[in-house]
Design an enzyme around this catalytic site. Sequence first.
Site, PDB file in Angstrom:
ATOM      1  N   PHE A 262       5.423  -9.326  17.922  1.00  8.57           N
ATOM      2  CA  PHE A 262       5.374  -8.549  16.675  1.00  8.57           C
ATOM      3  C   PHE A 262       5.014  -7.090  16.925  1.00  8.57           C
ATOM      4  O   PHE A 262       5.335  -6.229  16.111  1.00  8.57           O
ATOM      5  CB  PHE A 262       4.291  -9.101  15.728  1.00  8.57           C
TER       6      PHE A 262
ATOM      7  N   LYS B  60      14.999  -1.527  16.662  1.00 11.72           N
ATOM      8  CA  LYS B  60      15.288  -2.953  16.432  1.00 11.72           C
ATOM      9  C   LYS B  60      16.658  -3.313  17.020  1.00 11.72           C
ATOM     10  O   LYS B  60      16.821  -4.355  17.646  1.00 11.72           O
ATOM     11  CB  LYS B  60      15.236  -3.281  14.933  1.00 11.72           C
TER      12      LYS B  60
ATOM     13  N   PHE C 290      12.312   4.523  -7.020  1.00 16.23           N
ATOM     14  CA  PHE C 290      13.233   5.457  -6.367  1.00 16.23           C
ATOM     15  C   PHE C 290      14.675   5.233  -6.817  1.00 16.23           C
ATOM     16  O   PHE C 290      15.450   4.589  -6.126  1.00 16.23           O
ATOM     17  CB  PHE C 290      13.117   5.336  -4.842  1.00 16.23           C
TER      18      PHE C 290
ATOM     19  N   TYR D  37      14.172 -10.241   9.725  1.00 15.19           N
ATOM     20  CA  TYR D  37      13.430 -10.404   8.481  1.00 15.19           C
ATOM     21  C   TYR D  37      14.044  -9.561   7.384  1.00 15.19           C
ATOM     22  O   TYR D  37      14.409  -8.416   7.608  1.00 15.19           O
ATOM     23  CB  TYR D  37      11.976  -9.912   8.611  1.00 15.19           C
TER      24      TYR D  37
ATOM     25  N   TYR E 210      13.242   4.152  13.956  1.00 11.70           N
ATOM     26  CA  TYR E 210      12.660   2.811  13.805  1.00 11.70           C
ATOM     27  C   TYR E 210      13.762   1.751  13.797  1.00 11.70           C
ATOM     28  O   TYR E 210      13.724   0.779  14.549  1.00 11.70           O
ATOM     29  CB  TYR E 210      11.832   2.707  12.509  1.00 11.70           C
TER      30      TYR E 210
ATOM     31  N   SER F 254      14.997  -7.088  12.157  1.00 16.46           N
ATOM     32  CA  SER F 254      14.981  -6.683  10.754  1.00 16.46           C
ATOM     33  C   SER F 254      16.389  -6.629  10.182  1.00 16.46           C
ATOM     34  O   SER F 254      17.353  -6.324  10.902  1.00 16.46           O
ATOM     35  CB  SER F 254      14.357  -5.288  10.675  1.00 16.46           C
TER      36      SER F 254
HETATM   37  N1  UDP Z   1      10.521   1.482  -3.700  1.00 21.57           N
HETATM   38  C1  UDP Z   1      10.227   2.212  -4.870  1.00 21.57           C
HETATM   39  N2  UDP Z   1       9.052   2.881  -4.938  1.00 21.57           N
HETATM   40  C2  UDP Z   1       8.123   2.867  -3.912  1.00 21.57           C
HETATM   41  C3  UDP Z   1       8.435   2.122  -2.744  1.00 21.57           C
HETATM   42  C4  UDP Z   1       9.643   1.457  -2.674  1.00 21.57           C
HETATM   43  O1  UDP Z   1      11.023   2.221  -5.807  1.00 21.57           O
HETATM   44  O2  UDP Z   1       7.081   3.514  -4.041  1.00 21.57           O
HETATM   45  C5  UDP Z   1      11.783   0.727  -3.616  1.00 21.57           C
HETATM   46  C6  UDP Z   1      12.707   1.190  -2.492  1.00 21.57           C
HETATM   47  O3  UDP Z   1      13.568   2.201  -2.966  1.00 21.57           O
HETATM   48  C7  UDP Z   1      13.440  -0.097  -2.148  1.00 21.57           C
HETATM   49  C8  UDP Z   1      12.457  -1.209  -2.481  1.00 21.57           C
HETATM   50  O4  UDP Z   1      11.471  -0.609  -3.325  1.00 21.57           O
HETATM   51  O5  UDP Z   1      14.554  -0.260  -3.003  1.00 21.57           O
HETATM   52  C9  UDP Z   1      11.777  -1.784  -1.260  1.00 21.57           C
HETATM   53  O6  UDP Z   1      11.249  -0.714  -0.495  1.00 21.57           O
HETATM   54  P1  UDP Z   1      10.310  -0.963   0.752  1.00 21.57           P
HETATM   55  O7  UDP Z   1       9.939   0.369   1.288  1.00 21.57           O
HETATM   56  O8  UDP Z   1       9.209  -1.893   0.372  1.00 21.57           O
HETATM   57  O9  UDP Z   1      11.230  -1.767   1.775  1.00 21.57           O
HETATM   58  P2  UDP Z   1      12.648  -1.360   2.440  1.00 21.57           P
HETATM   59  O10 UDP Z   1      13.640  -2.267   1.802  1.00 21.57           O
HETATM   60  O11 UDP Z   1      12.916   0.075   2.188  1.00 21.57           O
HETATM   61  O12 UDP Z   1      12.453  -1.677   3.868  1.00 21.57           O
END
Ligand code: UDP
Length: 337
Positions: free
Chosen positions: A82, A155, A220, A179, A151, A126
């Site tokens: 991990f 992977k 977002f 994952y 990053y 991932s």
């Molecule tokens: N997201 C959001 N606001 C935040 C953090 C994340 O709207 O403060 C949204 C992001 O755009 C994505 C989802 O939540 O669609 C999951 O984001 P996260 O960063 O947890 O995981 P990712 O899929 O990006 O690895």
Amino acid sequence: MEKILITGGAGFIGSHTVVELTKAGYSPVIVDDFSNSNQSAIRGIESIIKQSVKVYEGDCNDAQFMNDLFVAEQNITGVIHFAAYKAVGESVEKPLQYYQNNVGSLMVLLDVMKKNGVENVVFSSSCTVYGEPDQLPVTEKSPIKPAESPYGNTKQVCEEILEDVIKSDADYKAIALRYFNPIGAHPSSHIGELPLGVPNNLIPFVTQTAAGHREQLTIFGDEYDTPDGTCVRDYIHVVDLAKAHVKALQHFKNQNTPYYDVFNIGTGKGNSVLEVVKTFEKVSEQKLKYKIGDKRTGDVEQVFGDVEKANNELHWKAALTLEDALRDAWNWQKKLK
Ligand code: UDP
């Protein structure tokens, strides 16, 4: 009892996997440098398993340290790797650190395993390797897209290293688990996610907002081509994810060297950011403050996995729901504050 080395065993997924391995009758040994994890995770693990766990503090990139560890422990039969840096934005600013740590540690590990006659390794990969998928759900055969960040590239490169090494050397069995979005916490609230500073990930941001540590959540973007306009992800409970690692180790028993394969580990179901917010409001019985903001650079519109392969070959399937995960994450957050 089979002894399994868990690199990054004090981290979010690592700590839950140590618990599930112990429950399944394995004897886990943790190595962690505690750069992005906390000793409190060890105490949390011990409260759940009601026994002590062996921990080595050190850097998986340090070949001498790792070799000494394998020699001292004698009969390690497998490794779950991990240990890695995981902040996408930070990787853009510090690519060398990410390549050195994430790629370097896998190379050290494979070499040290070889020297000590250890065959089995499970690698944390991932769904980021699929980028913006052309078809949903993504299967293990879906195309790998150019990585959006250093990053993400670590992977991809690590998967390629595993594949190449296993092609050239008959002495390994390796599985890369891809994952989807791991969330939640242990239902006991003894272990969970411990983000450093302002969380990048959705769920810790949601729980910290609900706990009053953050002003409000920014979603977002709400103009994506999805049912409600917000991004869709496959959120998987960390306890289900942890159990997939136990299944992967058991799967090695039925394989001959050399062996390498990849498996999607998700629920197979997509949920939007708004659905997550609504479900959180339901389980926490409170309103969450949020606003709609701009899209985040590099975000994929939708991704969720086809998990038939893990189901058929590893005999693994996610059992917990989004509600379960959000309830456990919220209980964990309430205990922290
Ligand atoms: N997201 C959001 N606001 C935040 C953090 C994340 O709207 O403060 C949204 C992001 O755009 C994505 C989802 O939540 O669609 C999951 O984001 P996260 O960063 O947890 O995981 P990712 O899929 O990006 O690895």
